[in-house]
Design a protein around this motif. Structure first.
Motif, mmCIF file in Angstrom:
data_model
loop_
_atom_site.group_PDB
_atom_site.id
_atom_site.type_symbol
_atom_site.label_atom_id
_atom_site.label_comp_id
_atom_site.label_asym_id
_atom_site.label_seq_id
_atom_site.Cartn_x
_atom_site.Cartn_y
_atom_site.Cartn_z
ATOM 1 N N THR A 7 1.133 4.948 -13.249
ATOM 2 C CA THR A 7 -0.137 4.235 -13.102
ATOM 3 C C THR A 7 -0.606 4.191 -11.649
ATOM 4 O OG1 THR A 7 1.081 2.136 -13.012
ATOM 5 C CG2 THR A 7 0.188 2.793 -15.144
ATOM 6 N N SER A 8 -0.075 5.068 -10.827
ATOM 7 C CA SER A 8 -0.463 5.126 -9.422
ATOM 8 C C SER A 8 -1.965 5.367 -9.265
ATOM 9 C CB SER A 8 0.307 6.244 -8.727
ATOM 10 O OG SER A 8 -0.201 6.513 -7.435
ATOM 11 N N GLN A 9 -2.502 4.941 -8.125
ATOM 12 C CA GLN A 9 -3.897 5.276 -7.825
ATOM 13 C C GLN A 9 -4.050 6.763 -7.500
ATOM 14 O OE1 GLN A 9 -5.667 4.826 -3.886
ATOM 15 N NE2 GLN A 9 -4.108 3.305 -3.406
ATOM 16 N N TYR A 10 -2.925 7.422 -7.197
ATOM 17 C CA TYR A 10 -2.956 8.845 -6.895
ATOM 18 C C TYR A 10 -2.574 9.626 -8.146
ATOM 19 C CZ TYR A 10 -3.035 7.026 -2.172
ATOM 20 O OH TYR A 10 -3.382 6.337 -1.042
ATOM 21 N N GLN A 11 -3.469 10.487 -8.577
ATOM 22 C CA GLN A 11 -3.249 11.241 -9.802
ATOM 23 C C GLN A 11 -3.488 12.729 -9.567
ATOM 24 O OE1 GLN A 11 -1.950 10.158 -12.592
ATOM 25 N NE2 GLN A 11 -1.921 7.976 -12.018
ATOM 26 N N PRO A 12 -2.513 13.584 -9.848
ATOM 27 C CA PRO A 12 -1.193 13.199 -10.356
ATOM 28 C C PRO A 12 -0.344 12.521 -9.298
ATOM 29 C CG PRO A 12 -1.255 15.546 -9.917
ATOM 30 C CD PRO A 12 -2.660 15.052 -9.725
ATOM 31 N N PRO A 13 0.610 11.678 -9.715
ATOM 32 C CA PRO A 13 1.444 10.960 -8.749
ATOM 33 C C PRO A 13 2.334 11.917 -7.963
ATOM 34 C CG PRO A 13 1.646 10.020 -10.963
ATOM 35 C CD PRO A 13 0.958 11.334 -11.102
ATOM 36 N N THR A 14 2.699 11.485 -6.771
ATOM 37 C CA THR A 14 3.624 12.250 -5.944
ATOM 38 C C THR A 14 5.051 11.884 -6.316
ATOM 39 O OG1 THR A 14 2.061 12.398 -4.112
ATOM 40 C CG2 THR A 14 4.391 12.711 -3.585
ATOM 41 N N ARG A 15 5.872 12.901 -6.557
ATOM 42 C CA ARG A 15 7.279 12.710 -6.886
ATOM 43 C C ARG A 15 8.118 13.221 -5.708
ATOM 44 N NH1 ARG A 15 4.897 14.923 -11.529
ATOM 45 N NH2 ARG A 15 5.779 16.975 -11.009
ATOM 46 N N GLY A 16 8.109 12.464 -4.631
ATOM 47 C CA GLY A 16 8.721 12.924 -3.393
ATOM 48 C C GLY A 16 10.218 13.118 -3.468
ATOM 49 N N SER A 17 10.877 12.401 -4.362
ATOM 50 C CA SER A 17 12.340 12.506 -4.455
ATOM 51 C C SER A 17 12.783 13.856 -5.010
ATOM 52 C CB SER A 17 12.897 11.386 -5.331
ATOM 53 O OG SER A 17 12.519 11.558 -6.692
ATOM 54 N N THR B 119 0.813 -1.215 0.000
ATOM 55 C CA THR B 119 0.000 0.000 0.000
ATOM 56 C C THR B 119 0.849 1.267 0.000
ATOM 57 O OG1 THR B 119 -0.172 -0.133 2.414
ATOM 58 C CG2 THR B 119 -1.932 -1.127 1.122
ATOM 59 N N SER B 120 2.047 1.211 0.576
ATOM 60 C CA SER B 120 2.892 2.406 0.624
ATOM 61 C C SER B 120 3.394 2.810 -0.754
ATOM 62 C CB SER B 120 4.084 2.191 1.563
ATOM 63 O OG SER B 120 4.921 1.149 1.079
ATOM 64 N N SER B 121 3.327 1.906 -1.732
ATOM 65 C CA SER B 121 3.789 2.210 -3.093
ATOM 66 C C SER B 121 2.874 3.190 -3.811
ATOM 67 C CB SER B 121 3.881 0.922 -3.916
ATOM 68 O OG SER B 121 2.574 0.406 -4.177
ATOM 69 N N GLY B 122 1.623 3.280 -3.367
ATOM 70 C CA GLY B 122 0.650 4.112 -4.073
ATOM 71 C C GLY B 122 0.066 3.460 -5.304
ATOM 72 N N PRO C 215 -4.182 -12.622 -20.784
ATOM 73 C CA PRO C 215 -4.883 -11.825 -19.784
ATOM 74 C C PRO C 215 -4.167 -10.507 -19.493
ATOM 75 C CG PRO C 215 -4.559 -14.101 -19.044
ATOM 76 C CD PRO C 215 -3.700 -13.911 -20.247
ATOM 77 N N LEU C 216 -4.947 -9.499 -19.126
ATOM 78 C CA LEU C 216 -4.385 -8.208 -18.746
ATOM 79 C C LEU C 216 -4.229 -8.161 -17.230
ATOM 80 C CD1 LEU C 216 -3.433 -5.512 -19.966
ATOM 81 C CD2 LEU C 216 -5.664 -4.567 -19.359
ATOM 82 N N ASP C 217 -2.977 -8.057 -16.796
ATOM 83 C CA ASP C 217 -2.628 -8.075 -15.385
ATOM 84 C C ASP C 217 -2.231 -6.663 -14.955
ATOM 85 O OD1 ASP C 217 -2.176 -9.294 -12.917
ATOM 86 O OD2 ASP C 217 -0.128 -9.905 -13.410
ATOM 87 N N PHE C 218 -1.951 -6.499 -13.664
ATOM 88 C CA PHE C 218 -1.397 -5.253 -13.144
ATOM 89 C C PHE C 218 -0.310 -5.623 -12.158
ATOM 90 C CE2 PHE C 218 -0.837 -1.580 -10.484
ATOM 91 C CZ PHE C 218 -1.099 -0.495 -11.295
ATOM 92 N N ASN C 219 0.908 -5.051 -12.340
ATOM 93 C CA ASN C 219 1.984 -5.383 -11.407
ATOM 94 C C ASN C 219 2.668 -4.122 -10.899
ATOM 95 O OD1 ASN C 219 4.259 -4.653 -13.123
ATOM 96 N ND2 ASN C 219 3.900 -6.541 -14.260
ATOM 97 N N ALA C 220 3.578 -4.324 -9.966
ATOM 98 C CA ALA C 220 4.219 -3.201 -9.284
ATOM 99 C C ALA C 220 5.201 -2.465 -10.169
ATOM 100 C CB ALA C 220 4.934 -3.703 -8.021
ATOM 101 N N TYR C 221 5.661 -3.086 -11.234
ATOM 102 C CA TYR C 221 6.738 -2.527 -12.043
ATOM 103 C C TYR C 221 6.221 -2.142 -13.423
ATOM 104 C CZ TYR C 221 9.428 -4.596 -8.291
ATOM 105 O OH TYR C 221 9.920 -4.941 -7.052
ATOM 106 N N GLY C 222 5.304 -1.219 -13.447
ATOM 107 C CA GLY C 222 4.827 -0.722 -14.726
ATOM 108 C C GLY C 222 3.337 -0.740 -14.905
ATOM 109 N N ASP D 42 9.334 7.429 -5.743
ATOM 110 C CA ASP D 42 8.274 8.203 -6.387
ATOM 111 C C ASP D 42 7.133 7.288 -6.821
ATOM 112 O OD1 ASP D 42 9.962 10.320 -6.080
ATOM 113 O OD2 ASP D 42 10.194 10.753 -8.223
ATOM 114 N N GLN D 43 5.933 7.811 -6.826
ATOM 115 C CA GLN D 43 4.799 7.041 -7.315
ATOM 116 C C GLN D 43 4.857 6.945 -8.833
ATOM 117 O OE1 GLN D 43 1.455 9.158 -5.681
ATOM 118 N NE2 GLN D 43 1.755 8.328 -3.622
ATOM 119 N N GLY D 44 4.434 5.799 -9.363
ATOM 120 C CA GLY D 44 4.496 5.558 -10.794
ATOM 121 C C GLY D 44 3.388 6.254 -11.562
#
Length: 608
Positions: free
Chosen positions: A481-491, A120-123, A267-274, A477-479
Motif C-alpha cells: 500500500t506504499s505511495q510508490y507504485q510499484p513499491p521498491t523492494r530494496g532488500s 516519510t522514509s517508510s514510503g 471508521p476506515l483508518d490507515f496505519n504503518a502495518y498493512g 521494503d516498501q509495502g
C-alpha cells in the motif's frame, strides 16, 4: 512485521514531504460556510488544505480512539457532495482522550496535516488529519451516517495505478479513480464509516488484536481458506485489516478460514502495518472454519525425508521446546534430516560474547526424545559474534539435525565461521573440502546475514549434499500500500547476490559429479516466482520443489492477508528428473492464532 494500533511516530508531515507539492504557503483559516470535510479530503491522496488552518468544519462523530498514542476521533459529514472520489470522513488527532462521543454533532477548527504512518522514509501513504483541534459540541445523540459497504462488487479488481514518474513513482498527486483501482477505492473512503459483512478470515488474529479478512471470497482462494499471493500483480484486492476500538481482550481469537459473521462496522483508518484498516465500533461474531493442523506422511524405508523449519529465535529461555518437538515428531513424522533456522546461542539475546548453541540444540533434542522421536545427532558452525544479523546478541544460525539410525554425516575437519567450503572430485564423485562448512563467508553478500551451512550426508550408500540457508529478510521494503507504485523492494539486491553464490556452489558440486544429489533449503525470505528463486535455479542446477504443488497450496507464511512462499526446498536435476519425489508444505503455524513459529515447515521425500 507485527503492528500495534497505538504506535505513532511523533512527527506530522504536510503535503510538501509527500511528493505532492514543493512549497507550502500558510493562509488564514477557511470557514465552514465554504469548507466541508470532502473539501479537506479532495480528489487526491493529499489534502488541498494541507498546512492550512480551517475553522468550524461540521460533522457527526463516528468513532473515538481513547487508547494508545494516536488518541482522537473520526467524524463525518452527513451531507455528502456526491463525488465518489472525495471522502466524507476525517480523523481528528487530539493527543489526549477525546471529550466527544459517537453521535455527537461537532464543529472542528485546527490545522489540516498529512501524517505518514511509519515516517516519510517508510514510503507509506499519508493520512489526512486535523491537528491541534478546537472542538465544539453542537448536539448529542445524533444518528451516525450510514456506513459505506465494502464488498466484492464495490472493490475493483485492479489494485493500483502506476505512480507518477515525475514524482519519483508516487501516486499521491494522482486523481482518485475509485471505480478502477482498489487502493483508490479504499482511499476514497479514508476516515469514513464503513462496513463489511460475513467475511472470511485470511490472516489469524495476533497478539496486537488485529486480523485480516477478505471481501472477495473467490479471489486467489487458498486450499485451506486463505488468499494466496501468487505474483507481484496478484496483490489480493479484497484484503482488509480489522482492528477494534474496544478492549483487546474482547477481540476475536480467529484462525484462517473462520468467518466474521454479520456486520463489522467502523471508521476506515490507515496505519504503518498493512495500510487500510477498519477500526471497528461493531464487530461481527466469529464462526469457526474448523481448520486443523496438518500431518505429513511418514517416509518409506527407502525414502530420505529432508525438512526445513524456522523455529523463530529459539533459545533456552523459551517455553516452546516441547511444542516444537511435538511438531517435528507428530506433524513432520521425524524426518531423517532437519534444517533448523533461527537457533540462537545459549543465552539468547544477551549480547555478552557467547556464540555456542549446544544448550539450545540439546534441549530441543531431549524434547524430541521425550515426544517419542529419535535422538537426533546434530552439526552446525558457531558464527562470529554479532556478524550474522537477527536479534541483537542472539547469534542465530542454521543447524542440521539428523537421525543417526538412518543417516550418517561425513565429517571433514577444518570448517569454521570464516573458512569457505570448497568442492573436489575423487574417482568421479564430488566431496566437500570441509564438512560441515560455510559458503564464501567473507563475501559481502553475507554482511549482517546468515552464511549457508553445507553438509555431506550418506543415506543407503548414496551421498546427499544439503545446503541450509537463511537469507536476509524483507525488512525495509516498501509495502503493497506504499505511495510508490510499484513499491521498491530494496532488500532483494542482497538476496539476489546470496542466491547467486549458492547457485554457483551447487553448480561446482554438479561439475564434479553430474548426477550428484544436491538440496538447497531453508528460509529464503522470497517467493517461488521471485528473481531470488530464479538466481537459485540458474543454469538448471536447482529447482524449487514447492512449484510441484498446485498453485493454491503454495504458501509457507501468512502476512497481511497474503499467503506466500518464504521457505523453500530446491533440488538438483538428479532428484527432480530421475527419481520420484513428494513435497509437502505442512501447515501447522502460519494459519493459526496460537502459532509457535510464524513459518510452516517443508518436507521433501525422495529415493536417492
Amino acid at each position: 512485521m507485527p503492528s500495534t494500533s497505538s504506535a505513532r511516530p511523533a512527527a506530522l508531515t504536510v503535503a510538501a514531504v509527500c511528493s505532492a507539492a514543493s512549497t507550502l504557503v500558510l493562509t488564514p483559516a477557511a470557514h465552514a460556510d465554504t469548507v466541508r470535510i470532502h473539501d479537506l479530503q479532495g480528489t487526491t491522496r493529499i489534502s488541498p488544505y494541507a498546512g492550512r488552518t480551517v475553522a468550524d468544519v461540521p460533522g457527526i462523530v463516528t468513532g473515538v480512539r481513547s487508547r494508545g498514542s494516536a488518541k482522537g476521533f473520526w467524524y463525518q459529514d452527513p451531507v455528502p457532495d456526491g463525488n465518489p472520489a472525495t471522502s466524507e470522513g476525517v480523523f481528528v488527532f487530539t493527543g489526549s482522550v477525546p471529550q466527544v462521543a459517537v453521535g455527537d454533532s461537532v464543529t472542528v477548527s485546527g490545522t489540516v496535516s498529512e501524517y505518514v504512518p511509519g515516517g516519510t522514509s517508510s514510503g507509506n501513504q499519508s493520512l489526512t488529519e486535523i491537528t491541534g483541534p478546537a472542538v465544539t459540541t453542537v448536539s448529542t445523540g445524533n444518528e451516525v451516517p450510514a456506513p459505506a459497504v465494502v464488498d466484492a462488487r464495490s472493490v475493483p479488481s485492479r489494485y493500483t495505478p502506476a505512480g507518477d514518474s515525475a514524482a519519483h513513482g508516487s501516486i499521491n498527486g494522482l486523481t482518485l479513480r475509485p471505480s478502477t483501482y482498489a487502493l483508490d477505492r479504499y482511499e476514497s473512503l479514508e476516515g469514513m464509516n464503513v462496513q463489511v459483512r460475513d467475511v472470511r478470515v485470511i490472516t489469524a488474529s495476533d497478539p496486537y488484536a488485529e486480523l485480516w479478512v477478505t471481501v472477495k471470497p473467490s479471489e486467489n482462494r487458498g486450499a485451506r481458506g486463505g488468499s494466496v499471493y501468487g505474483s507481484y500483480t496478484a496483490q489480493n484486492t479484497g484484503r482488509l485489516q480489522i482492528q477494534s476500538l474496544g478492549a483487546g481482550a474482547d477481540f476475536p481469537v480467529a484462525d484462517v478460514g473462520d468467518i466474521l459473521k454479520g456486520a463489522t462496522t467502523g471508521p476506515l483508518d490507515f496505519n504503518a502495518y498493512g495500510g487500510y484498516t477498519l477500526v471497528a465500533n461493531e464487530l461481527g461474531t466469529l464462526g469457526s472454519g474448523g481448520l486443523e493442523r496438518e500431518t505429513t506422511k511418514r517416509q518409506a524405508p527407502a525414502e530420505l525425508a529432508v525438512a526445513t523449519y524456522n523455529v523463530e529465535n529459539l533459545d533456552p529461555g523459551d517455553t516452546t521446546f516441547e511444542a516444537h518437538a511435538a511438531a517435528i515428531v507428530g506433524n513432520l513424522r521425524s524426518p531423517d534430516v532437519v534444517s533448523l533456522e533461527e537457533i540462537q546461542d545459549n543465552d539468547g539475546p544477551a549480547d555478552d560474547g557467547v556464540v555456542a548453541a549446544d544448550v539450545t540444540v540439546g534441549r530441543l533434542i531431549d524434547a524430541i526424545v521425550a515426544a517419542g522421536g529419535p535422538r537426533y545427532d546434530w552439526r552446525s558452525i558457531d558464527p562470529v559474534d554479532d556478524q550474522d544479523g537477527g536479534e541483537p546478541g542472539g547469534n542465530i544460525r542454521q543447524v542440521f539435525l539428523f537421525d543417526p539410525r538412518r543417516v550418517s554425516f561425513t565429517d571433514r575437519a577444518g570448517g569454521d565461521a570464516t573458512t569457505p567450503v570448497g568442492v573436489t572430485a575423487a574417482r568421479g564423485k564430488a566431496r566437500l573440502t570441509v564438512s560441515p562448512g560455510r559458503i564464501a563467508p567473507a563475501d559481502a553478500a553475507w554482511t549482517n546475514s546468515r552464511k549457508p551451512l553445507v553438509g555431506e550426508f550418506v543415506f543407503r550408500g548414496r551421498t546427499v549434499f544439503v545446503i541450509a540457508n537463511h537469507l536476509n529478510s524483507k525488512g525495509g521494503d516498501q509495502g503493497l500500500t506504499s505511495q510508490y507504485q510499484p513499491p521498491t523492494r530494496g532488500s532483494e539486491v542482497q538476496r539476489h547476490a546470496q542466491a547467486t553464490l549458492v547457485n554457483s556452489f551447487a553448480r561446482s558440486v554438479l561439475a564434479a559429479q553430474k548426477d550428484a544429489d544436491v538440496i538447497a533449503l531453508g528460509d529464503l525470505n522470497d517467493f517461488e516466482f521471485s528473481r531470488t528463486t530464479t538466481a537459485f535455479e540458474g543454469g538448471g542446477a536447482l529447482w524449487s520443489a514447492i512449484k510441484s504443488l498446485p498453485s493454491n497450496e503454495r504458501y509457507t507464511y501468512d502476512y497481511q492477508g497474503n499467503q506466500q512462499v518464504l521457505d523453500q526446498i530446491l533440488i538438483s536435476p538428479s532428484i527432480r528428473r530421475d527419481r520420484a519425489f513428494t513435497y509437502d508444505s505442512v501447515h501447522i503455524n502460519a494459519e493459526f492464532h496460537d502459532q509457535i513459529s510464524d513459518h510452516d515447515p517443508q518436507v521433501l521425500r525422495f529415493c536417492p
